[in-house]
Design a protein around this motif. Structure first.
Motif, PDB file in Angstrom:
ATOM      1  N   PHE A 286       0.812  -1.219   0.000  1.00 49.10           N
ATOM      2  CA  PHE A 286       0.000   0.000   0.000  1.00 49.10           C
ATOM      3  C   PHE A 286       0.849   1.273   0.000  1.00 49.10           C
ATOM      4  O   PHE A 286       0.354   2.324  -0.374  1.00 49.10           O
TER       5      PHE A 286
ATOM      6  N   PHE B 151      -4.946 -11.976   7.161  1.00 55.32           N
ATOM      7  CA  PHE B 151      -4.018 -10.934   6.759  1.00 55.32           C
ATOM      8  C   PHE B 151      -3.275 -10.384   7.971  1.00 55.32           C
ATOM      9  O   PHE B 151      -3.876 -10.123   9.013  1.00 55.32           O
TER      10      PHE B 151
ATOM     11  N   PHE C 101      -0.940   0.818   6.313  1.00 58.53           N
ATOM     12  CA  PHE C 101      -1.153   1.727   5.195  1.00 58.53           C
ATOM     13  C   PHE C 101      -0.166   2.889   5.143  1.00 58.53           C
ATOM     14  O   PHE C 101      -0.057   3.554   4.113  1.00 58.53           O
TER      15      PHE C 101
ATOM     16  N   THR D 290      -9.568   3.533  10.782  1.00 57.92           N
ATOM     17  CA  THR D 290      -8.572   2.994   9.862  1.00 57.92           C
ATOM     18  C   THR D 290      -7.684   4.133   9.394  1.00 57.92           C
ATOM     19  O   THR D 290      -8.147   5.038   8.679  1.00 57.92           O
TER      20      THR D 290
ATOM     21  N   ARG E 155      -5.262   5.867   7.018  1.00 61.38           N
ATOM     22  CA  ARG E 155      -4.922   5.596   5.617  1.00 61.38           C
ATOM     23  C   ARG E 155      -3.717   6.399   5.156  1.00 61.38           C
ATOM     24  O   ARG E 155      -3.057   6.022   4.188  1.00 61.38           O
TER      25      ARG E 155
ATOM     26  N   PHE F 140      -8.788   9.455   2.724  1.00 66.92           N
ATOM     27  CA  PHE F 140      -7.711   8.625   2.180  1.00 66.92           C
ATOM     28  C   PHE F 140      -6.347   9.313   2.188  1.00 66.92           C
ATOM     29  O   PHE F 140      -5.327   8.644   2.051  1.00 66.92           O
TER      30      PHE F 140
ATOM     31  N   TYR G 127      -4.287   7.308  -7.008  1.00 64.20           N
ATOM     32  CA  TYR G 127      -4.303   7.111  -5.554  1.00 64.20           C
ATOM     33  C   TYR G 127      -3.214   7.894  -4.836  1.00 64.20           C
ATOM     34  O   TYR G 127      -3.292   8.077  -3.619  1.00 64.20           O
TER      35      TYR G 127
ATOM     36  N   TRP H 207      -0.420   1.684  -5.892  1.00 60.96           N
ATOM     37  CA  TRP H 207      -0.989   2.399  -4.747  1.00 60.96           C
ATOM     38  C   TRP H 207      -0.154   3.620  -4.349  1.00 60.96           C
ATOM     39  O   TRP H 207      -0.681   4.567  -3.775  1.00 60.96           O
TER      40      TRP H 207
END
Lengths: 402, 393
Positions: free
Chosen positions: A37, A56, A80, A117, A119, A166, A262, A306
């Motif tokens: 990522f 994972f 991430f 989460t 990111r 993100f 991204y 990514w």
């Protein structure tokens, strides 16, 4: 290091993405599939990989896969981001669970940060991510959030009830998406000073959807639907006040193929995917990264890029013989040599690779299930003692020679 | 209005709810409100599997279906089949064309291009649900969702947010969340693994070797182009067994190789993503307890996706009807026309399920997981007549 990164960092040049060729490196897996990522500007690669149990785990990739511990008690972990202090930022969660736990792993242990989460993180330590909150009606809804100074703050929506974040830039502006009033649309969104701003889409329709993923200077990248309803990688240009002054379709593998961006690095090079092929965006549009690998992609299909570092190293997700597998692409400067893990055993730098190379060079079969080819410097000449020079040079930290 | 009469009759016959449950409902703000609505949603199967790579073959495309039944609360609740609009969205999973290569191969596989981020039935990743007049619920069929959230995390249980609006004013009158389950945990590679080749190549080569085909040179291959498949509505070729019969029949003697405690999870999702995660699973039941073993499922006389287990095979109770005659659980109604899945949840995820996401709807509307069994979820006053389970009473 594991020094593949150091070697490449020294040799890499990030510019003129359209003409750039790359050396493809299999980032491996702990046991199963893997996803990369992020590649940090220091060359660190993080992501996730399945282990023998098939769950994972957070993964350190690029140095031979190793797990990065998350918060105990959850089935899955993904990493991430990496902060300025080289701490890994990730999330632990359970499939089918309603709770996620962000963590910061300093290389020794993981400390829980809260229910979200993470990111992305900027140099100041501002983290952008998505929390799952219980609203007053009992719904568990994703909310864009920031985490800074130990404080988790929910970011407002554009009038709807959900949001995701993100990316975050050096100004602390956060990028993502939010729904509008009555859930009419999910729009690309920027949060600045606690205020949500609709960045707009390539379509004039208020119901068009989009997401912003990151920014460099006044350029924001992401994806939004165009007038035909197709997602296209989008670059928003902001003025000094943060207002959008232009929205540009960054291109795709064809005019009608979806594309997404991204990440963008300091040089302004952006990466993403189009037609489920990993791409890098340049002024000329999207370049299929599968077509600019020294020696060709072989059994790989690079599907999704990514992240791109300041030096132009690109990481992402690919398919190796049909299995999800993390990859890295190192920009070639002039010549581009093969991977120094010649015997493909996942160990490098390792003098056994030199022994294996010399053995194959002299006509013996590969002693491991798979070996690289003896045209190490990819100049088309073999057998050629220059390949031996090139291997030894790269092995010792030098550049690829032809 | 017939509906109102029916529900009024039901109200007269309904039982007092358990006092504790009512107390929870009240504590959660479920006090009677005029003109309030409740919407109960469920996925049709409890798990949809798809592949993550369509470059060589296709068993199943990205395809998911969610139903939502809207009930106007009242002393005699009404099932709504008009006057409202219903829409769905997947807040953490808003696009798919960057998560699978299905659309790159759809033309070759299906003989027609499929618009990106749109499923084979024309449904996108968000939008209006359409009224099914027979079921009297709203449905989105063929959502092309993948098990990857936008941020990159694997999530086989994405929660759809379903919103009901007044058709005239557009005002939101009810919302709910329901799992739209999807997994590509099909572990064919446990056996189909040739060094240097892909799993799909191994499968196609085996098929060619065993059946005299030349699929390796016909990629990408859609299995249902020859093998009939009710899941896709594909008629197949005459004389060729259905996909279900062929797959189960060919592997009947091979499943021990998987090394899995539940060998069904070698091909069906899966050890991690648990197609079966329902109350039956918690009671120790497994796939074969309902579906039978491989030989039974492979029986060519069986009509796949139609001849499925019946609740009434095990459950019996006087005056209770456990599916409508000739109708599967997932399509059956009870209790005055309420879909079975509206209260019990999706097949394979009937409540209480092992997953919090699957329990979220029931927990929100009544304060606890499991079947929706709290009268005041739909009734604005406690019915004073016994509860009835059947459509009619």
């Amino acid at each position: 290091m594991k020094s593949t990164f150091a070697i490449i960092m020294a040799a890499s040049v990030a510019s003129t993405a359209a003409a750039q060729t790359y050396r493809l490196v299999d980032l491996g897996t702990i046991a199963g599939e893997s996803h990369a990522f992020l590649v940090s500007d220091t060359g660190r690669v993080v992501g996730s990989s399945t282990k023998v149990s098939a769950h994972f785990v957070g993964a350190e990739l690029g140095t031979g896969p190793a797990s990065i511990g998350g918060v105990p008690g959850y089935g899955e972990t993904a990493v991430f981001a990496v902060d300025a202090d080289d701490n890994a930022l990730g999330v632990s969660y359970s499939l089918g669970g309603l709770i996620t736990q962000a963590f910061r792993n300093d290389g020794t242990s993981a400390a829980a940060l809260g229910g979200f989460t993470p990111r992305a993180v900027n140099a100041s330590g501002v983290i952008a991510g998505t929390a799952h909150t219980h609203d007053v009606n009992g719904f568990v809804l994703p909310q864009a959030c920031s985490f800074s100074g130990g404080v988790l703050a929910m970011l407002p929506t554009l009038g709807g009830v959900t949001g995701q974040a993100f990316g975050v830039d050096e100004l602390g502006r956060i990028f993502g998406s939010s729904t509008t009033l009555r859930e009419a649309a999910s729009r690309p969104c920027m949060w600045s000073g606690g205020v949500a701003r609709d960045l707009g889409t390539l379509s004039a329709s208020a119901s068009a959807t989009g997401q912003a993923w990151g920014a460099q200077g006044n350029g924001v990248v992401g994806a939004s639907q165009n007038a035909s309803g197709i997602f296209r990688a989008t670059r928003w240009t902001l003025d000094s006040g943060g207002a959008v002054v232009s929205r540009v379709d960054m291109g795709g593998l064809s005019p009608t193929t979806p594309s997404y961006a991204y990440a963008v690095n300091a040089a302004g090079d952006a990466v993403g995917t189009s037609g489920f092929h990993a791409v890098v965006y340049s002024a000329g549009g999207a370049v299929d990264l599968n077509t600019v690998i020294e020696g060709g992609a072989g059994p790989w299909t690079l599907e999704k890029a990514w992240s791109i570092s300041a030096s132009g190293v690109i990481v992402g997700d690919g398919s190796l013989l049909g299995f999800p597998r993390a990859f890295a692409l190192y920009p070639c400067s002039g010549a581009c040599c093969d991977d120094i893990d010649f015997n493909r055993d996942g160990l490098f730098p390792d003098t056994v690779d030199i022994d294996a190379f010399l053995s194959v060079f002299s006509g013996a079969p590969c002693a491991t299930p798979s070996c690289g080819d003896i045209d190490f410097n990819n100049d088309g000449l073999f057998p050629d003692t220059m390949d031996i020079d090139a291997l030894l040079n790269v092995f010792s930290g030098g550049t690829c020679v032809r | 209005m017939e509906l109102t009469r029916r529900w009024t009759a039901w109200r007269r016959r309904a039982v007092l709810c358990v006092l504790g449950a009512c107390g929870v409902a009240a504590a959660m703000g479920l006090q009677p409100e005029p003109e309030s609505y409740v919407v109960l949603a469920a996925n049709d199967l409890g798990m949809h599997c798809m592949q993550n790579d369509f470059s060589q073959m296709m068993i199943l495309p990205p395809f998911n279906t969610v139903h939502a039944q809207v009930i106007r609360r009242g002393n005699g609740p009404d099932i709504m089949d008009g006057d409202v609009t219903v829409s769905f969205e997947l807040p953490t999973n808003t696009h798919s064309s960057d998560k699978t290569n299905f659309w790159q191969h759809a033309q070759q596989l299906l003989g027609a291009a499929v618009p990106h981020d749109v499923g084979v039935t024309g449904t996108g990743m968000r939008g209006a649900m359409t009224l099914d007049a027979v079921r009297r619920d709203y449905v989105a069929t063929g959502i092309p969702v993948t098990p990857i959230d936008d941020d990159g995390k694997e999530n086989p249980y994405p929660l759809a947010l379903i919103t009901v609006r007044n058709a005239s004013s557009g005002a939101v009158v009810a919302q709910t969340q329901a799992v739209v389950p999807v997994s590509w945990e099909m572990s064919c590679n446990l056996c189909h693994s040739t060094p240097g080749g892909s799993t799909a190549t191994d499968i196609l080569q085996d098929h060619d070797r065993l059946h005299g085909t030349d699929l390796v040179h016909a990629q990408p291959v859609m299995c249902a182009s020859c093998h009939s498949d009710n899941a896709l509505g594909a008629p197949g070729q005459p004389g060729v067994p259905s996909l279900s019969a062929a797959m189960h029949g060919a592997h009947t003697t091979r499943m021990d190789q998987s090394g899995l405690q539940n060998s069904c999870y070698a091909c069906h999702p899966g050890v991690r993503t648990s197609c079966q995660r329902d109350n039956h699973s918690a009671a120790g039941m497994t796939c074969t307890d309902c579906h039978g073993g491989m030989t039974e499922v492979a029986n060519p006389a069986r009509n796949p996706w139609v001849d499925l287990p019946r609740c009434g095979s095990c459950h019996s109770r006087p005056e209770f009807e456990y599916e409508q005659p000739g109708t599967l659980f997932r399509n059956s109604k009870g209790h005055g026309g309420v879909m079975c899945v509206s209260c019990h949840g999706s097949p394979h995820a009937t409540g209480p399920a092992a997953t919090a996401t699957d329990n979220a709807q029931a927990t929100r509307v009544q304060g606890h997981a499991g079947p929706v069994d709290t009268c005041l979820v739909c009734h604005t006053s406690q019915p004073d007549e016994p509860f009835f389970h059947s459509v009619e009473h």
